[in-house]
Design an enzyme around this catalytic site. Structure first.
Site, PDB file in Angstrom:
ATOM      1  N   GLU A 246     -14.984  -2.817  -2.217  1.00  0.00           N
ATOM      2  CA  GLU A 246     -14.464  -1.469  -1.978  1.00  0.00           C
ATOM      3  C   GLU A 246     -14.347  -0.791  -3.337  1.00  0.00           C
ATOM      4  OE1 GLU A 246     -10.933  -2.035   0.358  1.00  0.00           O
ATOM      5  OE2 GLU A 246     -12.008  -3.150   1.898  1.00  0.00           O
TER       6      GLU A 246
ATOM      7  N   HIS B 204      -8.440   1.623  -1.402  1.00  0.00           N
ATOM      8  CA  HIS B 204      -9.337   0.781  -0.607  1.00  0.00           C
ATOM      9  C   HIS B 204     -10.443   1.635   0.006  1.00  0.00           C
ATOM     10  CE1 HIS B 204      -6.642  -2.876  -0.483  1.00  0.00           C
ATOM     11  NE2 HIS B 204      -5.809  -1.946  -0.940  1.00  0.00           N
TER      12      HIS B 204
ATOM     13  N   HIS C 116     -10.125  -5.291  -3.190  1.00  0.00           N
ATOM     14  CA  HIS C 116     -11.251  -5.919  -2.503  1.00  0.00           C
ATOM     15  C   HIS C 116     -12.506  -5.546  -3.284  1.00  0.00           C
ATOM     16  CE1 HIS C 116      -8.563  -5.822   1.277  1.00  0.00           C
ATOM     17  NE2 HIS C 116      -8.531  -7.018   0.736  1.00  0.00           N
TER      18      HIS C 116
ATOM     19  N   GLU D 144      -6.911   4.658   1.853  1.00  0.00           N
ATOM     20  CA  GLU D 144      -8.272   4.358   2.301  1.00  0.00           C
ATOM     21  C   GLU D 144      -9.114   5.601   2.040  1.00  0.00           C
ATOM     22  OE1 GLU D 144      -9.380   1.496   3.630  1.00  0.00           O
ATOM     23  OE2 GLU D 144      -7.476   0.417   3.833  1.00  0.00           O
TER      24      GLU D 144
END
Length: 645
Positions: free
Chosen positions: A247, A376, A244, A468
């Site tokens: 990110e 991410h 993404h 994440e």
């Protein structure tokens, strides 16, 4: 000299004995009064400090320079580079020298800063743990250092300034792996990775797996002791960032990791050399450079939650992979249906496939990846497959794979090695992961189809985690160095974890490797297949496992294997299969076969043909990608398709 002997010397009276032997008649005795006054720094290992004068007695109570130089602390500083394999040097030496010989001004000592000591300890403690050595007592941040309010100095200021000067003086063509903790544009990223590979050409090279929608390279940097080719039994791991575009932390961490691997290998860091000499590491720092271009144009403060998330076609790349999870759920009750290497359905190619997705799928299929991680932002947690719920109407439903326990262990590896991810008191970003200490099954968190991790698991041998990295998708530049420190050990531990479980070679009786042989584990409904030369890898936790190797046209062999808890490398389990007559099997027609898995982009959707001149001199257009499908199937194409031909 071994670490144990050094620790013994530090805790014994050896230093005092040596001092007595070194004293000559007329030398000052320990009890003699001596006025404190500034004197020149005259310690051979500390003569390059950023100041010229010090004072005795020093913080440790040494009365003179020769007493400090004959102490065990000074000896440890002189050999610490070798003990730590070059890691954290010269920082520890400079900080240690600032304790042995603190700067002096107006006949008063200025202590080193406690904040510098604490930062160094957090960054380098793992290096001492790796050699089972305690943090040196004379670097006790609370005892021998001062706060900024008390008036202190940073012994690393000069080193940082010299590093910045070295970077600024480099010509654009000169390779360099000095890490600058700043954001990099796409052009800077390409240049930096190429320069890093040029400096470490004996262990690294760069290659492109394709281009983005707007034509930017999807550039991979590889690290191994034999770059450019797969070595028998050497596991391969890939790390993917910036899927993404907004990110961005994962992208930067992977750029720093590439620089770190190169520089530390050259410096002789034994841990890094072992990693690179036994592993093939592929780093795709940016899977979505177009999205990053949009996100970075707005910057940290103006960047919204979603700006630049998708690619230039406005496709979310982590929803664009083939949904093999639904196929798995539909067929999971059939005992004979193969739950690994599920082929891509033809219907997928009639949808909108992003060039970035296509390039990564082709990359995943082209190399025998064992393990993977995609980085991410937006939360602080490691999630693992399945990401798509086993009940389509349940948004949060525990949906485990057959490798649930293996995935949990891999996720635990990263979360536990991260500075804060597994801590119960760590502030999260809205979700609550304190009960699972920073890891979660993806579908239990939230469900979505078409994800890259599920595709890796169901289409190949590769097990992929989603990492994440934090709440802020586009953190400020000041946060980049602290984030590198929080994640560096976790990144290295994750790479090392690819050596868990078992590996081996499946051969025939003539010694030839068998490509595409199947290795199954009793109780785990997920097989792995052998690579080109017959080698395989199977990530497994400790315990007793029954393994079976088979291939079409060969015998079947089973072995019982015990993996102890303290294994730090994969166990070797080889198989030799005998040829047997091939009998027709009705399952070949009812269930997916290797041949159906091998089909990729069957209608050449991504074949780019240049227009060329026809017989009449005008431009003759090539037939569209779907033309062969309808012409060979006997089905007439719909009218709306023919209008565009």
């Amino acid at each position: 000299m071994c670490v144990g002997v050094l620790l013994l010397l530090l805790s014994s009276g050896w230093a005092a004995t040596l001092q007595q032997q070194a004293r000559q008649p007329g030398d000052p005795q320990p009890g003699d009064p001596k006025p404190a006054a500034c004197t020149e720094v005259n310690l051979g290992y500390c003569n390059d400090m950023d100041y010229l004068r010090t004072i005795f007695p020093n913080i440790l109570g040494h009365q003179s320079g020769w007493e400090a130089e004959s102490g065990a602390e000074y000896l440890l500083l002189s050999v610490i580079h070798g003990l730590l394999n070059g890691e954290c040097s010269p920082e520890i030496r400079l900080v240690g020298c600032s304790v042995l010989a603190s700067p002096c001004q107006d006949n008063k000592m200025i202590k080193p800063c406690r904040s510098t000591c604490e930062t160094l300890k957090n960054d380098c403690a793992h290096a001492f743990e790796a050699i089972e050595m305690a943090w040196p007592y004379f670097l006790d941040c609370d005892r021998f250092f001062a706060s900024e309010q008390e008036g202190c100095f940073d012994p690393l200021t000069g080193l940082k300034a010299r590093q910045e000067l070295a970077v600024s003086s480099l010509s654009p063509e000169e390779p360099s792996t000095i890490i600058q903790f700043t954001y990099t544009s796409n052009a800077q990223m390409y240049s930096l990775l190429k320069r890093t590979a040029a400096k470490c050409s004996h262990i690294s090279h760069v290659y492109s797996i394709g281009r983005s929608t707007e034509g930017r390279d999807l550039l991979v940097i590889e690290f191994t002791d034999n770059p450019g080719q797969h070595e028998l039994l050497e596991p391969e791991i890939k790390l993917v960032g910036n899927m993404h575009g907004n990110e961005v932390l994962g992208r930067q961490l992977l750029i720093y990791l590439a620089q770190y691997l190169c520089s530390e290998y050259i410096l002789g860091n034994q841990r890094i050399q072992t990693i690179i000499n036994t592993t093939r590491i592929h780093i795709l720092a940016s899977m979505n450079p177009d999205g990053y271009e949009l996100a970075s144009s707005e910057g940290h403060l103006l960047n919204a939650w979603t700006n630049g998330r998708n690619n230039a076609q406005n496709i979310d790349l982590n929803r664009n992979f083939p949904d093999l999870t639904s196929i798995f759920y539909r067929n999971r009750r059939s005992r004979r249906y193969r739950m690994d290497h599920i082929p891509i359905p033809d219907t997928y190619w009639f949808g909108k496939v992003a060039p970035e997705t296509y390039a990564v799928m082709k990359w995943i299929r082209s190399l025998p990846f064992v393990q993977s991680a995609s980085f991410h932002g937006g939360e602080l947690v490691v999630s693992y497959p399945f990401d798509f719920s086993r009940h389509p109407h349940e948004e949060k439903m525990f949906s485990p794979t057959s490798d649930e326990q293996v995935f949990k262990q891999l996720a635990r590896t990263y979360a536990d090695a991260h500075a804060t991810m597994s801590n119960n008191d760590t502030e999260r970003c809205g979700a609550t992961f304190y009960r699972t200490r920073g890891i979660i099954n993806g579908a239990l968190w939230y469900s979505f189809a078409g994800g890259m991790s599920d595709f890796n698991y169901l289409h190949t041998n590769c097990l992929e985690l989603t990492v994440e990295l934090g709440c802020d998708k586009f953190p400020s530049e000041a946060e980049l160095y602290p984030e590198w420190k929080r994640n560096k050990e976790a990144l290295l531990s994750l790479i090392e974890s690819v050596h868990r479980g078992i590996k081996g070679v499946v051969k025939d009786t003539e010694g030839n490797g068998i490509k595409g042989a199947t290795i199954s584990v009793r109780g785990i409904r997920k097989d792995v297949t052998t690579a080109e030369d017959g080698d395989y890898w199977r990530l497994l936790n400790a315990g007793t496992h029954i393994l079976t190797a088979t291939a079409k046209g060969y015998s079947r062999i089973s072995k019982r294997v015990y993996l102890p808890h303290n294994m730090n490398k994969a166990g070797l389990v080889h198989f030799v299969l005998e040829k047997v007559p091939v009998e027709p099997d009705i399952d070949d027609h009812l269930f997916p076969t290797v041949d159906s898995w091998d089909r990729f982009d069957p209608y050449n959707q991504f074949e780019q043909s240049e227009p060329h001149v026809g017989e009449g001199g005008g431009e003759r257009r090539e037939k569209p990608w779907w033309w062969n499908y309808f012409s060979t199937s006997g089905i007439s194409p719909p009218t709306w398709l023919l209008r565009n031909v």
